[in-house]
Design an enzyme around this catalytic site. Structure first.
Site, PDB file in Angstrom:
ATOM      1  N   HIS A 125       9.719   1.403   9.709  1.00 30.97           N
ATOM      2  CA  HIS A 125       9.037   2.054   8.887  1.00 30.97           C
ATOM      3  C   HIS A 125       9.488   3.515   8.570  1.00 30.97           C
ATOM      4  O   HIS A 125       9.190   4.022   7.650  1.00 30.97           O
ATOM      5  CB  HIS A 125       7.534   2.346   9.374  1.00 30.97           C
ATOM      6  N   ASP A 152       9.627   1.375   3.498  1.00 31.36           N
ATOM      7  CA  ASP A 152       8.236   1.446   3.054  1.00 31.36           C
ATOM      8  C   ASP A 152       7.685   0.034   2.973  1.00 31.36           C
ATOM      9  O   ASP A 152       8.577  -0.909   2.708  1.00 31.36           O
ATOM     10  CB  ASP A 152       7.991   2.356   2.038  1.00 31.36           C
TER      11      ASP A 152
END
Length: 539
Positions: free
Chosen positions: A512, A516
């Site tokens: 992450h 995204d």
């Protein structure tokens, strides 16, 4: 030594000034009948290579000077026609050439210590899998000395210089050898081999010396503690002696203690002035019975039969796999995206291509080859997923190199197919089969598994796993987990029509910090498009 030369040659008026200079060189002494010999530390003086200073003494004539080591210098006349700096430079360069190759020990001939090399960026230690040369063999540059088991594969270690293998310090099967630690000794002359029969590397004896130095420190601490402990002993002894002789107890308490073999000194009295009464003995016996009743329960527990087990030593690849995956789960914020892809068209294209391959004598194309190609093209379409995280920046790679997870008896390997987006399906299939065979033979080289930017792990075809989440292979930012294909009933064109189609579940594990959620979803959309319209991969 410098002072002796000054005393014997009064003409060297500027030597004292030269000795105080910063830049110095070592001057050796030569005799008429012998070859150049190294002079001890006490036989070396320093002289600055400065033209003006040397020019002043270039006309001096030095007499014979007897050295401490027994070597005498010949009468050397420095001609004024030869420049001072040139003479000194030639002398120093000849000395430096003669020093090369000499060992640090005066008892041993010139030799070379071969250390454990670093054969991969993450390697800190290695094992000796097999020696291909034995002691006494002649070695040449490029010849393989031994096979080293690194953190990822077994790699051949080649010799760099010509000579003879005099000593094998680390025998075949030696484990956990640190990078740089001496594993073998080579010499230039064959007759020097026997001199290294009982040789031990200097690196092994080096650390022992500093460890022995702190040893004298404990006696200092003991000297400080002894005066403190001595008064305590002197105080406790007189207090204990009278306490044992002067134990006050009632006759009934004494008889009860004797009947139960309980020493009165272990009972604390609660009567007047600490007198032991019957109640004190009874309380003591009651507390002792509770302890004795608790003991059998422990004995019963100890009678539980021990488990039967076998301890399997860690291999290098197992250690590295454990450390890297633990590092990945502890430092990389994983999240997972799963999508179902219809593979009917892909399977139909595969059947057509395999018929052409069989007709031309080529190898069959697997589902995994098509998955690798689709993943590579999706990375080229969504390059944000072809990246890695660093503390200063996100590095986005222009090359699409796909690591393929391969399970072997030795452990998990991830050889890399480089520039997979530019290769055809047949070339990808050939390369995957070749690398998988090398992985099973434990013969992968560093270039076979380094430089990957994305990983594909397939447990569907070989094992029938429906769906799973893979752990990211650092420093990469994503890994694709491929599940098995299964037939499902899906709605047809009409309201009461149903069709049967094959669907394959794939899960993308993302970092992450780099990818995204929307970017990961966009990549999966591109991947699904290539799988469900496989003709687009051939364009």
């Amino acid at each position: 030594m410098a002072s002796r030369i000054i005393n014997h040659s009064k003409k060297l008026k500027h030597v004292s000034a030269l000795l105080r200079r910063d830049h110095a060189v070592a001057v050796r002494c030569f005799s008429n009948s012998t070859q150049p010999s190294l002079i001890g530390k006490e036989d070396i003086f320093k002289a600055r290579l400065n033209y003006s200073s040397v020019e002043r003494i270039s006309k001096c004539v030095t007499g014979n000077v007897t050295m401490l080591s027994g070597i005498s210098t010949t009468s050397t006349k420095l001609s004024s026609t030869m420049a001072g700096p040139k003479l000194f430079k030639e002398l120093i360069s000849s000395q430096m050439r003669s020093v090369r190759g000499f060992s640090s020990s005066s008892d041993l001939p010139p030799h070379q210590e071969i250390g454990m090399p670093s054969l991969s960026p993450t390697m800190t230690e290695g094992n000796i899998a097999r020696w291909l040369k034995k002691e006494g063999d002649k070695v040449a540059p490029g010849e393989v000395l031994c096979e080293v088991e690194t953190d990822k594969a077994t790699v051949e270690m080649e010799c760099m210089e010509e000579g003879f293998l005099a000593k094998i310090v680390k025998e075949e099967g030696a484990k956990e050898i640190q990078v740089g630690e001496v594993i073998a000794i080579t010499v230039e002359d064959e007759e020097d081999i026997q001199k290294f029969k009982d040789y031990t590397p200097s690196s092994g004896t080096g650390p022992a010396a500093p460890e022995a130095k702190p040893a004298p420190s404990p006696p200092k601490e003991e000297k400080v503690e002894k005066p403190a402990s001595a008064p305590e002993a002197k105080i406790s002894k007189p207090s204990s002696a009278p306490s044992e002789d002067r134990i006050f107890a009632s006759p009934l308490a004494r008889k009860l203690a004797e009947d139960n073999n309980v020493p009165l000194s272990s009972i604390k009295g609660t009567g007047p002035e600490g007198r032991i009464v019957k109640a004190d003995v009874e309380d003591f016996l009651a507390s002792g019975s509770k302890e004795t009743t608790a003991r059998p329960s422990k004995q019963v527990d100890s009678k539980v039969p021990a488990l039967d087990y076998v301890d399997i030593p860690h291999t290098q690849i197992r250690k590295v796999t454990a450390s890297r995956l633990a590092f990945s789960k502890q430092t990389i914020p994983h999240y997972y995206l799963t999508v179902d892809t219809c593979v009917d068209k892909m399977m139909g294209l595969r059947s057509q291509l395999n018929s052409f391959q069989e007709a031309s004598g080529g190898k069959r194309i697997s589902v995994n080859d098509l998955v690798i190609k689709a993943a590579a093209l999706a990375l080229r379409k969504v390059p944000q997923c072809n990246s890695s995280w660093t503390d200063e920046y996100i590095r986005q790679f222009k090359n699409v190199n796909i690591n393929v997870a391969v399970q072997t008896e030795n452990g998990l390997y991830v050889p890399v197919v480089k520039d997979a987006d530019k290769k055809g399906l047949s070339a990808i299939g050939e390369e995957v089969r070749f690398l998988a065979q090398k992985a099973k033979e434990n013969s992968l080289k560093p270039e076979d598994y380094e430089g990957g930017t994305f990983t594909v792990s397939n447990l569907g075809g070989p094992f029938g796993i429906k769906q799973f989440c893979a752990v990211i292979n650092p420093p990469q930012a994503a890994i694709l987990a491929i599940g098995s294909a299964e037939k499902r009933v899906v709605p047809g064109a009409g309201p009461d029509q149903y069709n049967v189609a094959s669907y394959m579940s794939v899960t993308l594990s993302c970092d992450h910090r780099v990818i995204d959620g929307a970017i990961g979803a966009e990549w999966l959309k591109a991947f699904k498009g290539y799988i469900e319209t496989p003709e687009s991969m051939l364009l």
